[in-house]
Design a protein around this motif. Structure first.
Motif, PDB file in Angstrom:
ATOM      1  N   HIS A 183      10.125   3.752   5.198  1.00 18.98           N
ATOM      2  CA  HIS A 183       9.861   3.460   6.588  1.00 18.98           C
ATOM      3  C   HIS A 183       8.066   4.271   6.447  1.00 18.98           C
ATOM      4  CE1 HIS A 183      14.307   3.833   6.563  1.00 18.98           C
ATOM      5  NE2 HIS A 183      14.408   3.010   6.670  1.00 18.98           N
ATOM      6  N   SER A 184       7.552   4.624   5.383  1.00 18.35           N
ATOM      7  CA  SER A 184       6.797   5.253   6.122  1.00 18.35           C
ATOM      8  C   SER A 184       5.078   3.860   5.767  1.00 18.35           C
ATOM      9  CB  SER A 184       6.229   6.138   4.693  1.00 18.35           C
ATOM     10  OG  SER A 184       5.952   5.088   3.670  1.00 18.35           O
ATOM     11  N   PRO A 185       4.347   3.875   6.751  1.00 15.54           N
ATOM     12  CA  PRO A 185       3.109   3.528   6.404  1.00 15.54           C
ATOM     13  C   PRO A 185       2.613   3.024   5.248  1.00 15.54           C
ATOM     14  CG  PRO A 185       3.065   4.656   8.394  1.00 15.54           C
ATOM     15  CD  PRO A 185       4.384   5.170   7.876  1.00 15.54           C
ATOM     16  N   GLU A 186       2.471   4.309   4.324  1.00 15.25           N
ATOM     17  CA  GLU A 186       1.941   4.321   3.103  1.00 15.25           C
ATOM     18  C   GLU A 186       2.677   3.070   2.017  1.00 15.25           C
ATOM     19  OE1 GLU A 186       0.634   7.908   5.246  1.00 15.25           O
ATOM     20  OE2 GLU A 186       2.332   6.698   4.338  1.00 15.25           O
ATOM     21  N   MET A 187       4.005   3.752   2.114  1.00 15.94           N
ATOM     22  CA  MET A 187       4.750   2.534   0.924  1.00 15.94           C
ATOM     23  C   MET A 187       5.205   1.154   1.275  1.00 15.94           C
ATOM     24  SD  MET A 187       8.550   4.000  -0.722  1.00 15.94           S
ATOM     25  CE  MET A 187       8.750   3.368  -1.988  1.00 15.94           C
ATOM     26  N   ILE A 188       5.093   1.078   3.540  1.00 11.19           N
ATOM     27  CA  ILE A 188       5.072  -0.573   3.279  1.00 11.19           C
ATOM     28  C   ILE A 188       3.204  -1.142   2.836  1.00 11.19           C
ATOM     29  CG2 ILE A 188       4.966  -2.315   5.308  1.00 11.19           C
ATOM     30  CD1 ILE A 188       6.883  -0.300   6.553  1.00 11.19           C
ATOM     31  N   ALA A 189       2.707  -0.644   3.484  1.00  9.11           N
ATOM     32  CA  ALA A 189       1.265  -0.844   2.727  1.00  9.11           C
ATOM     33  C   ALA A 189       1.458  -1.310   1.461  1.00  9.11           C
ATOM     34  CB  ALA A 189       0.361  -0.375   3.810  1.00  9.11           C
ATOM     35  N   PHE A 190       1.845  -0.716   0.336  1.00  2.76           N
ATOM     36  CA  PHE A 190       1.941  -0.478  -1.366  1.00  2.76           C
ATOM     37  C   PHE A 190       2.579  -1.814  -1.334  1.00  2.76           C
ATOM     38  CE2 PHE A 190       4.931  -0.044  -4.659  1.00  2.76           C
ATOM     39  CZ  PHE A 190       3.911  -0.425  -5.596  1.00  2.76           C
ATOM     40  N   PHE A 191       3.631  -2.091  -0.142  1.00  4.81           N
ATOM     41  CA  PHE A 191       4.396  -3.083  -0.443  1.00  4.81           C
ATOM     42  C   PHE A 191       3.489  -4.583  -0.014  1.00  4.81           C
ATOM     43  CE2 PHE A 191       7.909  -0.980  -1.601  1.00  4.81           C
ATOM     44  CZ  PHE A 191       8.349  -1.334  -2.638  1.00  4.81           C
ATOM     45  N   LYS A 192       3.090  -4.756   0.536  1.00  4.76           N
ATOM     46  CA  LYS A 192       2.330  -5.378   1.090  1.00  4.76           C
ATOM     47  C   LYS A 192       0.830  -5.789  -0.402  1.00  4.76           C
ATOM     48  CE  LYS A 192       3.009  -5.466   6.471  1.00  4.76           C
ATOM     49  NZ  LYS A 192       2.941  -5.036   7.945  1.00  4.76           N
ATOM     50  N   ARG A 193       0.310  -4.685  -0.417  1.00  7.51           N
ATOM     51  CA  ARG A 193      -1.500  -5.397  -1.242  1.00  7.51           C
ATOM     52  C   ARG A 193      -0.571  -5.814  -2.465  1.00  7.51           C
ATOM     53  NH1 ARG A 193      -2.060   0.181   0.317  1.00  7.51           N
ATOM     54  NH2 ARG A 193      -1.051   0.673  -2.124  1.00  7.51           N
ATOM     55  N   LYS A 194       1.016  -5.099  -2.543  1.00  6.49           N
ATOM     56  CA  LYS A 194       1.375  -6.120  -4.347  1.00  6.49           C
ATOM     57  C   LYS A 194       2.143  -7.471  -4.102  1.00  6.49           C
ATOM     58  CE  LYS A 194       1.379  -2.646  -7.702  1.00  6.49           C
ATOM     59  NZ  LYS A 194       1.295  -3.405  -9.145  1.00  6.49           N
ATOM     60  N   GLY A 195       1.895  -7.944  -3.075  1.00  8.90           N
ATOM     61  CA  GLY A 195       3.036  -9.297  -2.498  1.00  8.90           C
ATOM     62  C   GLY A 195       4.482  -9.424  -2.271  1.00  8.90           C
ATOM     63  N   TRP A 196       4.533  -8.105  -1.975  1.00  4.50           N
ATOM     64  CA  TRP A 196       6.246  -7.594  -2.296  1.00  4.50           C
ATOM     65  C   TRP A 196       6.743  -7.119  -0.988  1.00  4.50           C
ATOM     66  CZ3 TRP A 196       5.968  -3.587  -7.033  1.00  4.50           C
ATOM     67  CH2 TRP A 196       5.331  -3.935  -8.377  1.00  4.50           C
ATOM     68  N   LYS A 197       6.611  -7.117   0.160  1.00  4.20           N
ATOM     69  CA  LYS A 197       6.621  -6.883   1.326  1.00  4.20           C
ATOM     70  C   LYS A 197       8.057  -8.217   1.492  1.00  4.20           C
ATOM     71  CE  LYS A 197       6.786  -5.157   5.358  1.00  4.20           C
ATOM     72  NZ  LYS A 197       7.737  -6.030   6.214  1.00  4.20           N
ATOM     73  N   LYS A 198       8.492  -9.185   1.352  1.00  3.25           N
ATOM     74  CA  LYS A 198       9.491  -9.987   1.542  1.00  3.25           C
ATOM     75  C   LYS A 198      10.850  -9.263   0.430  1.00  3.25           C
ATOM     76  CE  LYS A 198      12.667 -14.102   1.191  1.00  3.25           C
ATOM     77  NZ  LYS A 198      13.265 -12.959   0.725  1.00  3.25           N
ATOM     78  N   ARG A 199      10.631  -8.117  -0.931  1.00  8.19           N
ATOM     79  CA  ARG A 199      11.494  -7.389  -1.829  1.00  8.19           C
ATOM     80  C   ARG A 199      11.703  -5.986  -1.016  1.00  8.19           C
ATOM     81  NH1 ARG A 199       8.843  -7.438  -7.729  1.00  8.19           N
ATOM     82  NH2 ARG A 199       8.436  -8.901  -8.030  1.00  8.19           N
TER      83      ARG A 199
END
Length: 466
Positions: free
Chosen positions: A440-456
Motif C-alpha cells: 500500500h506504500s507509495p514507494e512500492m506502488i511507484a516501484f511496480f509502475k516503473r517496472k511495468g508491473w502495476k497490473k501484477r
C-alpha cells in the motif's frame, strides 16, 4: 392293417407337430418379454425419479442389493481424451453394478477426440450417457469462468432434469481407489443422517504419504474446508446453491462462511482419489500445487464401509471424541521431535497467521487459506501424522480449553493476511524489492509502475500487512 397303421402314424405326427409349435411359440413369447424388460433397463437411463420417499421405497427392487440405485456419477471433461479414457476405465472397472450407479459424462465443448472416447464407453456399457455443454469463450490463461459455467449447467441438468437425488462429482484427471464406491455408498447414509454435513469428499488435502496413517484405511474425519476432487452432494443442497452459483472460482465460493453456514464435509484419512499427473497436465491451477498433489495417491485398500457406523462422524459424538483426544494429547516440543513415542498423540498451538505458516512449513502442509480456514481444518484443528505419531495443530483458545472447540470462529481477514505473506515471500524476501514491504506504500506502488508491473500488483487483490 397297414392302412390303419398309416392313419395312426399320421395322426400322431400331426399331434406332435402341434405340441412342438406350441412349445416354440411359448418360448418366443418369454424371450420377447425378457428382451423388453432388458431394453427398458438399458434405455431408460434418466427416467424422472419420484419426489416421494414413500413411493421410492416401494419401487425399490427387493431382489438384491446390487439392483438398488445409489447415486449418479457426473464426470466432467473437456479436452483430454486420454485422461477421460483412463478415468472411465477405472470407474467402470470398480462400479459394482450398472443398476446402482448411472454414469453421466459431461463434456465442455465438442472436441471430437474426447466425444469419440465418451461414445465408445456409452456403446460398450450400460447406464452411461454423454451430455455436451456449449463451451464458454474465455480470456487467455483464465479458464475458471468456463469451468464454473460448465459445472452449473451440468449439475442443473442431472438434478433438475434427470431428477437424481444424490450425485458423485468427478473429473477426468482423477484416479480412484479400490473402495471408492463403498465409501460413497456409506457417505450417502451420512448425508441423509446429519444436517451439519453438506458433502462427502474422497480427497484429503494433506494426504501425502508421510502425513497420513497408512494402516487406517477406515479412518474418516470432518472438515470445514470444502475439499472437492471426487465429492457427493444431494439435490436438496443443489437447490440451495444453484441460484447463486458464481461465474468463476466456484470451489472457493463454497468455502465462504455465508455459503458454508457452519456445515462440514467428510473426508478420508487416505484419499480415495488422486491426480493423474501424467494425463492431467498443469490443470486449471497452472501446476501451482504440483509438489503437493504428486505426493497424494488413491488408496489401494479395499475397506467395506458398510461395516463402519455412521455415528463416527455425527457431530455430537465426533466433537466429544475430538475434544478428549486434544485434552489427552501430549504437548509437542517443536525443537526436539526425536523423542516422540508412537503410543501417544501430540498437540501444538498457533495464535495467528504467522504461527500457522511456521507450522505448515515444519510439517510440509499446504499454506493457502480460504474463508479463514486452512485445508482439512475442523474448528481450526488440523490433524496429521508425524514421526508415526498423531499430531493436532490447535488454535490457541481451543488448546487452552478444548471443551470450547465448537466456539472457534474463523477470521476472514486471514485470507488477506495470507495473501500478503505469499506476496512478501515472492517479491520482498527474494530481494526483487528491497524497500519496506508494504504493497500500500507509495514507494512500492511507484516501484511496480516503473517496472511495468502495476497490473501484477493489482492482481494480488486486497492484502493486510502482518
Amino acid at each position: 392293417m397297414k392302412r390303419v397303421l398309416r392313419r395312426s402314424a399320421s395322426k400322431h405326427a400331426s399331434t406332435l407337430f402341434k405340441v412342438i409349435c406350441i412349445i416354440v411359440l411359448c418360448s418366443f413369447i418369454v424371450y420377447l418379454r425378457t428382451e423388453d424388460h432388458q431394453l427398458k433397463n438399458d434405455t431408460v437411463v434418466h427416467a424422472p425419479r419420484s419426489n416421494s420417499k414413500e413411493e421410492e421405497e416401494m419401487s425399490k427392487p427387493v431382489t438384491s442389493d446390487d439392483s438398488t440405485f445409489v447415486a449418479a456419477v457426473l464426470v466432467f471433461c473437456a479436452t483430454r481424451p486420454d485422461a477421460l479414457r483412463n478415468h472411465l476405465s477405472q470407474l467402470l472397472a470398480q462400479r459394482p453394478s450398472h443398476f446402482q450407479y448411472h454414469v453421466i459424462i459431461s463434456q465442455d465443448g465438442n472436441r471430437t477426440a474426447v466425444s469419440q472416447v465418451a461414445q465408445r464407453f456409452v456403446k460398450d456399457f450400460k447406464n452411461i450417457t454423454l451430455i455436451q455443454h456449449e463451451k464458454v469463450d474465455i480470456k487467455k490463461r483464465n479458464n475458471y469462468p468456463a469451468i464454473s459455467a460448465h459445472y452449473k449447467w451440468a449439475l442443473d441438468k442431472v438434478f433438475n432434469e434427470f431428477r437424481y437425488d444424490h450425485v458423485i462429482v468427478t473429473e477426468d484427471d482423477l484416479d480412484i481407489g479400490n473402495d471408492f464406491f463403498s465409501y460413497f455408498r456409506w457417505g450417502k447414509q451420512v448425508l441423509n443422517t446429519d444436517s451439519t454435513i453438506w458433502c462427502v469428499s474422497a480427497w484429503n488435502d494433506n494426504g501425502g504419504g508421510s502425513l497420513i496413517d497408512t494402516k487406517r484405511g477406515d479412518l474418516v474425519w470432518r472438515t470445514d474446508f470444502f475439499p472437492g476432487l471426487g465429492w457427493m452432494l444431494s439435490r436438496k443442497l443443489w437447490e440451495e446453491l444453484s441460484p447463486g452459483f458464481p461465474a468463476a472460482y466456484w470451489d472457493d465460493w463454497m468455502r465462504k462462511p455465508e455459503i458454508r453456514k457452519n456445515r462440514s464435509c467428510i473426508r478420508p484419512e487416505i484419499s480415495r482419489t488422486s491426480h493423474n499427473m501424467k494425463l492431467a497436465g498443469k490443470g486449471s491451477s497452472g501446476g501451482m500445487f504440483k509438489d503437493y498433489l504428486s505426493k497424494i495417491s488413491a488408496s489401494s485398500a479395499n475397506i467395506d464401509f458398510s461395516l463402519l457406523p455412521t455415528t463416527v462422524v455425527l457431530k455430537s459424538s465426533y466433537d466429544k471424541r475430538l475434544i478428549e483426544e486434544i485434552e489427552n494429547a501430549r504437548p509437542m516440543d517443536l525443537e526436539n521431535t526425536t523423542n516422540m513415542e508412537n503410543t501417544y498423540n501430540y498437540k501444538t498451538s498457533y495464535k495467528n497467521i504467522r504461527d500457522w505458516h511456521k507450522l505448515a512449513a515444519k510439517f510440509k502442509l499446504m499454506t493457502d487459506i480460504r474463508g479463514g480456514m486452512a485445508r482439512t481444518a475442523y474448528y481450526g484443528v488440523v490433524t496429521l501424522m508425524y514421526n508415526n505419531c498423531r499430531v493436532f495443530l490447535v488454535p490457541d483458545p481451543t488448546y487452552q480449553k478444548p471443551a470450547d472447540l465448537a466456539n472457534y470462529v474463523y477470521d476472514s481477514d486471514w485470507d488477506k493476511q495470507n495473501r500478503f505473506i505469499e506476496f512478501e515471500a515472492y517479491y520482498c524476501k527474494t530481494k526483487k524489492y528491497t524497500g519496506k514491504c508494504d504493497p500500500h506504500s507509495p514507494e512500492m506502488i511507484a516501484f511496480f509502475k516503473r517496472k511495468g508491473w502495476k497490473k501484477r500488483l493489482d492482481d494480488w487483490g486486497e492484502m493486510i500487512v502482518v
